[in-house]
Design a protein around this motif. Structure first.
Motif, PDB file in Angstrom:
ATOM      1  N   LYS A  70      -6.076   0.743  -2.885  1.00  0.00           N
ATOM      2  CA  LYS A  70      -5.910  -0.408  -3.787  1.00  0.00           C
ATOM      3  C   LYS A  70      -7.261  -0.836  -4.343  1.00  0.00           C
ATOM      4  CE  LYS A  70      -1.528  -0.725  -2.840  1.00  0.00           C
ATOM      5  NZ  LYS A  70      -0.547  -0.241  -3.797  1.00  0.00           N
ATOM      6  N   LYS A  71      -7.335  -0.876  -5.660  1.00  0.00           N
ATOM      7  CA  LYS A  71      -8.604  -1.235  -6.281  1.00  0.00           C
ATOM      8  C   LYS A  71      -8.568  -2.669  -6.816  1.00  0.00           C
ATOM      9  CE  LYS A  71     -10.238   2.875  -5.645  1.00  0.00           C
ATOM     10  NZ  LYS A  71     -10.770   2.995  -4.300  1.00  0.00           N
ATOM     11  N   ASP A  72      -7.415  -3.284  -6.721  1.00  0.00           N
ATOM     12  CA  ASP A  72      -7.257  -4.607  -7.292  1.00  0.00           C
ATOM     13  C   ASP A  72      -6.841  -5.577  -6.182  1.00  0.00           C
ATOM     14  OD1 ASP A  72      -6.578  -6.189  -9.962  1.00  0.00           O
ATOM     15  OD2 ASP A  72      -4.949  -6.545  -8.530  1.00  0.00           O
ATOM     16  N   ALA A  73      -7.445  -6.757  -6.187  1.00  0.00           N
ATOM     17  CA  ALA A  73      -7.184  -7.735  -5.126  1.00  0.00           C
ATOM     18  C   ALA A  73      -5.703  -8.136  -5.075  1.00  0.00           C
ATOM     19  CB  ALA A  73      -8.059  -8.966  -5.337  1.00  0.00           C
ATOM     20  N   ASN A  74      -5.083  -8.246  -6.252  1.00  0.00           N
ATOM     21  CA  ASN A  74      -3.665  -8.624  -6.277  1.00  0.00           C
ATOM     22  C   ASN A  74      -2.786  -7.527  -5.686  1.00  0.00           C
ATOM     23  OD1 ASN A  74      -3.620 -11.247  -7.428  1.00  0.00           O
ATOM     24  ND2 ASN A  74      -4.193 -10.335  -9.386  1.00  0.00           N
ATOM     25  N   ASP A  75      -3.126  -6.272  -5.997  1.00  0.00           N
ATOM     26  CA  ASP A  75      -2.356  -5.138  -5.450  1.00  0.00           C
ATOM     27  C   ASP A  75      -2.496  -5.087  -3.930  1.00  0.00           C
ATOM     28  OD1 ASP A  75      -1.668  -4.466  -7.984  1.00  0.00           O
ATOM     29  OD2 ASP A  75      -3.055  -2.782  -8.164  1.00  0.00           O
ATOM     30  N   LEU A  76      -3.713  -5.350  -3.477  1.00  0.00           N
ATOM     31  CA  LEU A  76      -3.959  -5.333  -2.038  1.00  0.00           C
ATOM     32  C   LEU A  76      -3.169  -6.460  -1.362  1.00  0.00           C
ATOM     33  CD1 LEU A  76      -5.566  -4.045   0.308  1.00  0.00           C
ATOM     34  CD2 LEU A  76      -7.389  -5.684  -0.138  1.00  0.00           C
ATOM     35  N   ALA A  77      -3.160  -7.613  -2.006  1.00  0.00           N
ATOM     36  CA  ALA A  77      -2.397  -8.753  -1.453  1.00  0.00           C
ATOM     37  C   ALA A  77      -0.918  -8.408  -1.369  1.00  0.00           C
ATOM     38  CB  ALA A  77      -2.615  -9.989  -2.329  1.00  0.00           C
ATOM     39  N   GLU A  78      -0.424  -7.727  -2.406  1.00  0.00           N
ATOM     40  CA  GLU A  78       0.994  -7.345  -2.425  1.00  0.00           C
ATOM     41  C   GLU A  78       1.316  -6.420  -1.244  1.00  0.00           C
ATOM     42  OE1 GLU A  78       3.816  -5.244  -5.661  1.00  0.00           O
ATOM     43  OE2 GLU A  78       2.164  -6.428  -6.471  1.00  0.00           O
ATOM     44  N   LEU A  79       0.423  -5.482  -1.010  1.00  0.00           N
ATOM     45  CA  LEU A  79       0.614  -4.556   0.115  1.00  0.00           C
ATOM     46  C   LEU A  79       0.635  -5.318   1.442  1.00  0.00           C
ATOM     47  CD1 LEU A  79       0.602  -1.488   1.105  1.00  0.00           C
ATOM     48  CD2 LEU A  79      -1.840  -1.849   1.469  1.00  0.00           C
ATOM     49  N   VAL A  80      -0.301  -6.236   1.580  1.00  0.00           N
ATOM     50  CA  VAL A  80      -0.392  -7.030   2.818  1.00  0.00           C
ATOM     51  C   VAL A  80       0.890  -7.839   3.022  1.00  0.00           C
ATOM     52  CG1 VAL A  80      -1.561  -9.063   3.796  1.00  0.00           C
ATOM     53  CG2 VAL A  80      -2.903  -7.120   3.000  1.00  0.00           C
ATOM     54  N   LEU A  81       1.395  -8.422   1.943  1.00  0.00           N
ATOM     55  CA  LEU A  81       2.603  -9.247   2.040  1.00  0.00           C
ATOM     56  C   LEU A  81       3.840  -8.416   2.362  1.00  0.00           C
ATOM     57  CD1 LEU A  81       1.929 -11.727  -0.899  1.00  0.00           C
ATOM     58  CD2 LEU A  81       1.966 -12.291   1.523  1.00  0.00           C
ATOM     59  N   ASP A  82       3.812  -7.137   2.003  1.00  0.00           N
ATOM     60  CA  ASP A  82       4.957  -6.257   2.278  1.00  0.00           C
ATOM     61  C   ASP A  82       4.921  -5.665   3.683  1.00  0.00           C
ATOM     62  OD1 ASP A  82       6.144  -6.596  -0.104  1.00  0.00           O
ATOM     63  OD2 ASP A  82       5.316  -4.803  -1.055  1.00  0.00           O
TER      64      ASP A  82
END
Lengths: 140, 216
Positions: free
Chosen positions: A66-78
């Protein structure tokens, strides 16, 4: 056997506000251990983290892409930790330290509606209690 | 894990840059492995990683490790141009104490498992319950997952200021307050040394004066 809740004074006060029915069956013990958290201590705990669980390893692989903070957050939330061993979850709690757990306990205490909610709080409080006791070790 | 890592250069290529030296057992092992044959003759045997972990957990062992590291000062300066010998002892002590604490906590879980793998003790039951918290108490799972990425992949985000955005997107900032969530609850491990003069590497990990930590 009474179930034990290790609570800090402020959490104890919140527990006392619950209905008698909800309080029944729980024995509150004051959490008297304390720990001074600092960014340095937290940073060292993080540096020592070594995880082995395959589910966590694949989560880490995905996170690295993940290169984007929002994408990383989405992964963490999932992410869910079901099936991850207790030993590995213990490592994550060690990294996290006891400080955020107090905030979570206080917040959850205000949303209790059934006994299972208190069981969940008891689980977090037990982890914090054992964590605090390990963190009292200063040196040999 | 190498103490050197690839960092983005200009464009898309990567260059090897020193990550900085922090005396974790792995980093110590890597430095001591670079000792020359002559050094090893002088200092007797090599130390494997397991032995370093064990040595780090006693004051005496830590003193021995510091002494060995100081003999490799040239290597340390190569790894980390900002290497400060005055800080080494304190850092080694901090890592060693933290290792002792970590082993104690892990031992409690292992001890419960050994006693009776089927019948879970209080701590294991509590940890097991957390595994199922994803839907009911997502904040707990999110915190644990965020602490994982902080150790592995988040330092880049942290250095470019995106760590706050990440914490806000996970909802953790709402729980803990923006500044606290981004800087105190979970602090990513910097993977590169902090260089003087600013630029990409300017943002240092937060430090706190003694006595100003958060008391739990």
């Amino acid at each position: 056997m009474m179930n034990i809740l290790h609570l800090k004074p402020a959490e104890k006060e919140l527990f006392k506000k619950l209905s008698k029915e909800l309080q029944e069956g729980w024995s509150v013990e004051e959490e008297s251990q304390s720990y001074e958290e600092t960014p340095e201590k937290s940073n060292v705990r993080l540096r020592l983290l070594r995880v082995h669980d395959p589910k966590i390893a694949s989560f880490m692989d995905a996170a690295e892409k993940k290169k984007d903070a929002n994408d990383l957050a989405e992964l963490v939330l999932d992410t869910d930790l079901s099936g991850v061993s207790e030993a590995e979850i213990a490592k994550l709690f060690f990294v996290l330290g006891p400080t955020p757990l107090g905030k979570i306990i206080e917040a959850l205490m205000q949303t209790v509606s059934e006994d299972n909610d208190i069981k969940d709080i008891a689980a977090i409080a037990t982890i914090r209690h054992e964590l605090l006791s390990s963190l009292q070790i200063s040196s040999k | 894990m190498s103490i050197f890592s690839a960092a983005p250069a200009t464009g898309n290529e990567s260059i090897e840059v020193p990550r900085g030296f922090y005396p974790t057992p792995e980093a110590i092992h890597e430095v001591l492995e670079q000792a020359t044959d002559a050094d090893i003759d002088k200092k007797m045997e090599q130390m494997d990683l397991e032995r370093i972990v064990a040595e780090m957990q006693s004051v005496e062992g830590r003193e021995g490790i510091c002494a060995r590291l100081m003999e490799q000062q040239d290597t340390l300066v190569k790894i980390d141009p900002n290497f400060d010998p005055a800080l080494l002892e304190e850092q080694v002590h901090m890592v060693g104490t933290t290792l002792e604490q970590m082993k104690d906590f892990e031992f409690k879980v292992a001890e419960e498992t050994e006693k009776d793998p089927e019948k879970k003790g209080l701590l294991r039951r509590a940890l097991g319950a957390v595994g199922g918290f994803a839907k009911k108490h997502p904040v707990v799972t999110t915190l644990l997952a965020a602490s994982l990425v902080a150790g592995g992949v988040a330092s880049g985000f942290y250095m470019t200021g995106n760590w706050e955005l990440f914490m806000a997107s996970t909802g953790l900032s709402k729980w803990f307050g923006a500044a606290e969530a981004a800087g105190e609850i979970i602090t990513p491990t910097p993977s590169t040394p902090i260089l003087p003069g600013g630029g990409l590497f300017e943002v240092p990990p937060p430090t706190s004066p003694p006595g100003l930590g958060t008391v739990t």
